[in-house]
Design a protein around this motif. Structure first.
Motif, PDB file in Angstrom:
ATOM      1  N   ARG A 159      -5.366  -0.311  -7.499  1.00 53.35           N
ATOM      2  CA  ARG A 159      -6.763   0.091  -7.380  1.00 53.35           C
ATOM      3  C   ARG A 159      -6.875   1.472  -6.779  1.00 53.35           C
ATOM      4  O   ARG A 159      -6.037   1.893  -6.015  1.00 53.35           O
TER       5      ARG A 159
ATOM      6  N   ARG B 286      -9.704  -4.135   1.967  1.00 53.25           N
ATOM      7  CA  ARG B 286      -8.898  -4.638   0.852  1.00 53.25           C
ATOM      8  C   ARG B 286      -8.031  -5.826   1.242  1.00 53.25           C
ATOM      9  O   ARG B 286      -7.284  -6.342   0.421  1.00 53.25           O
TER      10      ARG B 286
ATOM     11  N   VAL C  78       0.847  -1.190   0.000  1.00 52.35           N
ATOM     12  CA  VAL C  78       0.000   0.000   0.000  1.00 52.35           C
ATOM     13  C   VAL C  78       0.883   1.241   0.000  1.00 52.35           C
ATOM     14  O   VAL C  78       1.765   1.381   0.858  1.00 52.35           O
TER      15      VAL C  78
ATOM     16  N   TRP D 161      -2.233  -1.401  -3.741  1.00 55.09           N
ATOM     17  CA  TRP D 161      -3.250  -0.357  -3.620  1.00 55.09           C
ATOM     18  C   TRP D 161      -2.552   0.987  -3.471  1.00 55.09           C
ATOM     19  O   TRP D 161      -1.812   1.198  -2.509  1.00 55.09           O
TER      20      TRP D 161
END
Length: 341
Positions: free
Chosen positions: A341, A326, A254, A292
């Protein structure tokens, strides 16, 4: 032999056999006196809660985290969080447990690490915590600069294994990692840091190992323009992703939210962050890792930040709630493709 001894005397050298006993007594007395004084200092600092942990890395926040892992182990964790300070400060294990009742997250992130060092720590924890089924790495661009000048090994694994998992006596490590200067500097502040009295640099951990920055104030952007991205950092990330892929453990990377004013000032064209994003995807593309970009996809107010990259705890909790949606804690899914995403 007689001739050699006479020659030595003529040259003014000292016969070791004739060293005055008083000299040896003074020498060894001084050594033992210094050792006793150092031990008394350690015991005194401990009695007042001013004793820093042993200097395995010579970084107080990192060594204090090792001390936390020793004294407050998370039993049989299933989710491992790794990274630098943004992973330590931006992850709220309680939000994950609320979303996944029964989950056991372990925040194994340490402050101030480059990506290659975060991978070193991740491999150490994965070797020590076989119940981990999923790994989460929260990153910022600064993590992926300067890996070429940062040693992978931020501490000696054998020593830290014995200290954290073997509960070896701490006192010998103060001798092995003898650093009186940093010991005294750290002793001046560590008690207040543990009591959350130093606003922007607390050493407070929750039961998961998270490090909340619970303040209403800010300290400006603080961070300037980052260095050039280092390919070695991304190679290290790829090595971790490949290991987890082989072991069938889902891996999520992330990219943390960044202050919009910092982006406008230091990367107005967006070229640097676009390159960062693409390099992360490139490093992970041959594995089943999930990516992400929360900096693009998760919206939060300017007031959520205390500086260019760090969120205050209220925002970190909201971020963790979004992050929980997620993750698939406890579910091993090798069919999940890499996505941004």
């Amino acid at each position: 032999m007689k001739q050699s001894a006479e020659s030595a005397k003529k040259e003014g050298t000292t016969d070791p056999a004739k060293v005055p006993p008083g000299y040896l007594l003074s020498l060894f007395g001084g050594m033992f006196g210094a050792l006793a004084a150092f031990c008394l200092l350690l015991f005194g600092l401990q009695a007042t809660n001013n004793l820093p942990p042993p200097a395995f890395s010579n970084s107080l926040c990192l060594d204090e985290k090792l001390d936390f892992l020793r004294e407050h182990p998370v039993t049989a964790p299933d989710l491992l969080v790794v990274g630098s300070s943004v992973a330590w400060r931006h992850f709220d294990g309680a939000a994950i447990v609320e979303h996944f009742p029964g989950a056991k997250p372990l925040n194994g992130a340490f402050c101030g690490l480059h990506a290659n060092q975060s991978v070193y720590v991740a491999n150490w924890l994965l070797d020590r915590e076989p119940t981990v089924r999923q790994v989460l790495m929260i990153v910022d661009p600064q993590d992926f600069t300067g890996c070429w000048k940062a040693s992978n090994a931020v501490f000696d694994r054998n020593d830290v294994d014995q200290y954290v998992y073997g509960h070896a006596s701490r006192w010998g490590y103060y001798m092995r990692y003898f650093a009186p200067g940093s010991l005294m500097r750290n002793a001046l502040n560590v008690k207040d840091q543990r009591a959350n009295l130093i606003e922007f640099d607390p050493l407070v951990f929750d039961r998961f190992g998270d490090g909340p920055l619970d303040t209403k104030n800010s300290r400006g952007l603080l961070y300037g323009q980052p260095e050039e991205l280092d390919p070695g950092c991304f190679n290290a990330l790829q090595s971790l992703a490949s290991r987890l892929n082989r072991e069938g453990r889902p891996f999520t990377v992330v990219s943390t939210p960044l202050h919009p004013d910092w982006k406008a000032k230091e990367d107005p064209s967006g070229v640097f962050l676009e390159k960062f994003d693409s390099e992360l995807i490139e490093a992970l593309k041959t594995t089943q890792a999930q990516y992400w970009n929360a900096d693009k996809e998760w919206r939060t107010a300017r007031t959520s930040f205390i500086d260019a990259i760090h969120l205050r705890w209220s925002a970190a909790q909201a971020f963790s709630t979004a992050l929980a949606q997620r993750l698939h804690v406890g579910q091993v899914n090798q069919d999940r493709p890499l996505t941004s995403r």
